[in-house]
Design a protein around this motif. Sequence first.
Motif, PDB file in Angstrom:
ATOM      1  N   ILE A 260       0.837  -1.202   0.000  1.00 52.02           N
ATOM      2  CA  ILE A 260       0.000   0.000   0.000  1.00 52.02           C
ATOM      3  C   ILE A 260       0.873   1.254   0.000  1.00 52.02           C
ATOM      4  N   LEU A 261       1.944   1.255   0.793  1.00 53.62           N
ATOM      5  CA  LEU A 261       2.851   2.399   0.833  1.00 53.62           C
ATOM      6  C   LEU A 261       3.530   2.601  -0.518  1.00 53.62           C
ATOM      7  N   LEU A 262       3.990   1.513  -1.114  1.00 53.20           N
ATOM      8  CA  LEU A 262       4.651   1.606  -2.415  1.00 53.20           C
ATOM      9  C   LEU A 262       3.670   2.077  -3.490  1.00 53.20           C
ATOM     10  N   GLY A 263       2.439   1.568  -3.434  1.00 50.65           N
ATOM     11  CA  GLY A 263       1.438   1.993  -4.402  1.00 50.65           C
ATOM     12  C   GLY A 263       1.093   3.461  -4.265  1.00 50.65           C
ATOM     13  N   SER A 264       1.054   3.951  -3.024  1.00 48.57           N
ATOM     14  CA  SER A 264       0.755   5.372  -2.825  1.00 48.57           C
ATOM     15  C   SER A 264       1.867   6.248  -3.386  1.00 48.57           C
ATOM     16  N   PHE A 265       3.125   5.831  -3.223  1.00 52.38           N
ATOM     17  CA  PHE A 265       4.232   6.587  -3.798  1.00 52.38           C
ATOM     18  C   PHE A 265       4.184   6.525  -5.324  1.00 52.38           C
ATOM     19  N   LEU A 321      -1.660   0.224 -12.443  1.00 50.57           N
ATOM     20  CA  LEU A 321      -2.562  -0.328 -11.434  1.00 50.57           C
ATOM     21  C   LEU A 321      -2.587  -1.858 -11.458  1.00 50.57           C
ATOM     22  N   THR A 322      -2.365  -2.485 -12.614  1.00 49.96           N
ATOM     23  CA  THR A 322      -2.490  -3.940 -12.738  1.00 49.96           C
ATOM     24  C   THR A 322      -1.530  -4.689 -11.816  1.00 49.96           C
ATOM     25  N   PRO A 323      -0.215  -4.426 -11.845  1.00 49.08           N
ATOM     26  CA  PRO A 323       0.681  -5.184 -10.950  1.00 49.08           C
ATOM     27  C   PRO A 323       0.391  -4.936  -9.480  1.00 49.08           C
ATOM     28  N   LEU A 324      -0.077  -3.730  -9.148  1.00 48.65           N
ATOM     29  CA  LEU A 324      -0.386  -3.443  -7.749  1.00 48.65           C
ATOM     30  C   LEU A 324      -1.578  -4.274  -7.277  1.00 48.65           C
ATOM     31  N   ILE A 325      -2.623  -4.344  -8.097  1.00 48.51           N
ATOM     32  CA  ILE A 325      -3.794  -5.149  -7.735  1.00 48.51           C
ATOM     33  C   ILE A 325      -3.430  -6.625  -7.662  1.00 48.51           C
ATOM     34  N   ASP A 326      -2.686  -7.115  -8.658  1.00 48.09           N
ATOM     35  CA  ASP A 326      -2.316  -8.536  -8.673  1.00 48.09           C
ATOM     36  C   ASP A 326      -1.473  -8.900  -7.453  1.00 48.09           C
ATOM     37  N   ALA A 327      -0.532  -8.029  -7.100  1.00 47.84           N
ATOM     38  CA  ALA A 327       0.328  -8.317  -5.951  1.00 47.84           C
ATOM     39  C   ALA A 327      -0.465  -8.273  -4.655  1.00 47.84           C
ATOM     40  N   LEU A 328      -1.332  -7.286  -4.512  1.00 49.43           N
ATOM     41  CA  LEU A 328      -2.104  -7.167  -3.274  1.00 49.43           C
ATOM     42  C   LEU A 328      -3.079  -8.325  -3.122  1.00 49.43           C
ATOM     43  N   ARG A 329      -3.711  -8.740  -4.218  1.00 45.49           N
ATOM     44  CA  ARG A 329      -4.618  -9.899  -4.147  1.00 45.49           C
ATOM     45  C   ARG A 329      -3.847 -11.170  -3.815  1.00 45.49           C
ATOM     46  N   ALA A 330      -2.666 -11.328  -4.391  1.00 48.98           N
ATOM     47  CA  ALA A 330      -1.878 -12.532  -4.111  1.00 48.98           C
ATOM     48  C   ALA A 330      -1.527 -12.621  -2.630  1.00 48.98           C
ATOM     49  N   VAL A 331      -1.180 -11.495  -2.028  1.00 52.01           N
ATOM     50  CA  VAL A 331      -0.808 -11.494  -0.615  1.00 52.01           C
ATOM     51  C   VAL A 331      -2.039 -11.658   0.271  1.00 52.01           C
ATOM     52  N   MET A 332      -3.095 -10.889  -0.009  1.00 50.72           N
ATOM     53  CA  MET A 332      -4.273 -10.898   0.859  1.00 50.72           C
ATOM     54  C   MET A 332      -5.083 -12.185   0.744  1.00 50.72           C
ATOM     55  N   LEU A 333      -5.222 -12.731  -0.462  1.00 56.47           N
ATOM     56  CA  LEU A 333      -6.096 -13.887  -0.667  1.00 56.47           C
ATOM     57  C   LEU A 333      -5.354 -15.219  -0.672  1.00 56.47           C
ATOM     58  N   PRO A 338       7.086 -12.250  -0.530  1.00 55.61           N
ATOM     59  CA  PRO A 338       7.761 -11.274  -1.406  1.00 55.61           C
ATOM     60  C   PRO A 338       8.321 -11.885  -2.682  1.00 55.61           C
ATOM     61  N   ILE A 339       8.844 -13.107  -2.592  1.00 54.81           N
ATOM     62  CA  ILE A 339       9.436 -13.733  -3.782  1.00 54.81           C
ATOM     63  C   ILE A 339       8.375 -13.957  -4.864  1.00 54.81           C
ATOM     64  N   ALA A 340       7.182 -14.342  -4.458  1.00 55.39           N
ATOM     65  CA  ALA A 340       6.126 -14.649  -5.424  1.00 55.39           C
ATOM     66  C   ALA A 340       5.654 -13.416  -6.183  1.00 55.39           C
ATOM     67  N   ILE A 341       5.816 -12.229  -5.603  1.00 50.55           N
ATOM     68  CA  ILE A 341       5.308 -11.014  -6.254  1.00 50.55           C
ATOM     69  C   ILE A 341       6.445 -10.133  -6.775  1.00 50.55           C
ATOM     70  N   LEU A 342       7.633 -10.686  -6.930  1.00 51.90           N
ATOM     71  CA  LEU A 342       8.763  -9.902  -7.428  1.00 51.90           C
ATOM     72  C   LEU A 342       8.502  -9.281  -8.804  1.00 51.90           C
ATOM     73  N   PRO A 343       7.908 -10.004  -9.770  1.00 55.00           N
ATOM     74  CA  PRO A 343       7.647  -9.361 -11.070  1.00 55.00           C
ATOM     75  C   PRO A 343       6.761  -8.128 -10.945  1.00 55.00           C
ATOM     76  N   GLN A 344       5.708  -8.220 -10.129  1.00 48.33           N
ATOM     77  CA  GLN A 344       4.830  -7.065  -9.935  1.00 48.33           C
ATOM     78  C   GLN A 344       5.568  -5.924  -9.239  1.00 48.33           C
ATOM     79  N   LEU A 345       6.398  -6.263  -8.245  1.00 49.17           N
ATOM     80  CA  LEU A 345       7.159  -5.228  -7.543  1.00 49.17           C
ATOM     81  C   LEU A 345       8.105  -4.501  -8.490  1.00 49.17           C
ATOM     82  N   GLY A 346       8.676  -5.242  -9.432  1.00 48.58           N
ATOM     83  CA  GLY A 346       9.575  -4.616 -10.399  1.00 48.58           C
ATOM     84  C   GLY A 346       8.865  -3.584 -11.257  1.00 48.58           C
ATOM     85  N   VAL A 347       7.667  -3.919 -11.738  1.00 48.16           N
ATOM     86  CA  VAL A 347       6.904  -2.972 -12.564  1.00 48.16           C
ATOM     87  C   VAL A 347       6.494  -1.751 -11.746  1.00 48.16           C
ATOM     88  N   ILE A 348       6.067  -1.976 -10.494  1.00 44.90           N
ATOM     89  CA  ILE A 348       5.661  -0.856  -9.636  1.00 44.90           C
ATOM     90  C   ILE A 348       6.842   0.081  -9.382  1.00 44.90           C
TER      91      ILE A 348
END
Length: 366
Positions: A260-265, A321-333, A338-348
């Motif tokens: 959430i912090l990274l997405g806000s930045f 917005l797409t990588p942020l939503i995908d990463a947040l859903r992967a973590v929350m649901l 962190p390793i699983a969402i590295l591709p999304q983190l890179g785009v963000i």
Amino acid sequence: MTDRPFQRLSPIRQLILTRLREFYREPSAVFWVYVFPLLMTLTLGMAFRADPKPHYDVTIVESDNSRLVVERLRSDERGRFAIRELPYEKARRRLRTGKTDLVLITAEDGNASAAPPSSDGLGAVRFWFDPRNQNSSLARIAVDDFLQRAEGREDVFLSDTKIMDEPGGRYIDFLIPGLICMNLMGSGLWGVGFAVVDLRIRGLLKRLFATPMRRRDFLLATMISRMCFLIPELLMVILFARFVFGVQIFGNLWLVAGLILLGSFQFAGIGLLVASRAKTIETVSGLMNLVMLPNWIFAGIFFSSSKFPAAMQALVQALPLTPLIDALRAVMLEGAGPIAILPQLGVILLWTLGSFALALRFFRWN
């Protein structure tokens, strides 16, 4: 004597306090930031809640044999069918305009589109439905199954059903991460981009330029002040979803907070970039809509972005917005790490660093 680090922080502190005062003195801003997200969560959560008793609107074309069909369907103990009898043209119009899920035509209707007659029982029937409408397709299956059983069809094996209504697998669980990310995008663009242009229009940026303050101090203070509003806003949405709809977070809470912090930045940087040269409200509003509209449609806020064709996926995944939503859903649901969402983190991170670099490069005070 005051230390130099504290002297550097003084402009940032004063700008943050100014933005906070402007915010809480405006009741409409408080409503849109804190009340509206809760109302949206409540409305969508109620509209798409899991319903263990599905209901289908079925229209039967009036004929000599239609009463028998009506009686059979109304005998359903589960009460799934809302039945009405109408002439052929009115039934067709209701289906065309989406006011009914299914039109059923009996063989004795006499219309040329009806199925051929049968010698006994209900006779042959024709189902008229819209295969693009999921509820229409389900209504066709449910009505056909019920009538076939009523006519004596027997199953070749016993089966049972169980409704999937566990936290993490419902639509409301899927929706909450999308709403959180949508709020992040709106906060970054409206709370940062629009606010900067408003200051420019009122001539306040010129006055700030005349002060002993660096450009990055102003931009950093604008972002931090927005974070002061955003944190309680998102916390309210998460707690509201938890206690009203039972939404759970299966992943690490610190990882959720970090995303959430990274997405806000990220969207604060995009907001600054949008506002870096805009001189009028019309210009910044158009630019913000140009950024937000593709994200609203393609990023997967209300439905999965994977539903779009494969040829569009490169564009869809490149949206901020797409990588942020995908990463947040992967973590929350799914409880992803962190390793699983590295591709999304890179785009963000690319969007965040790139937008800030360009905003600092192109920003003008007047």
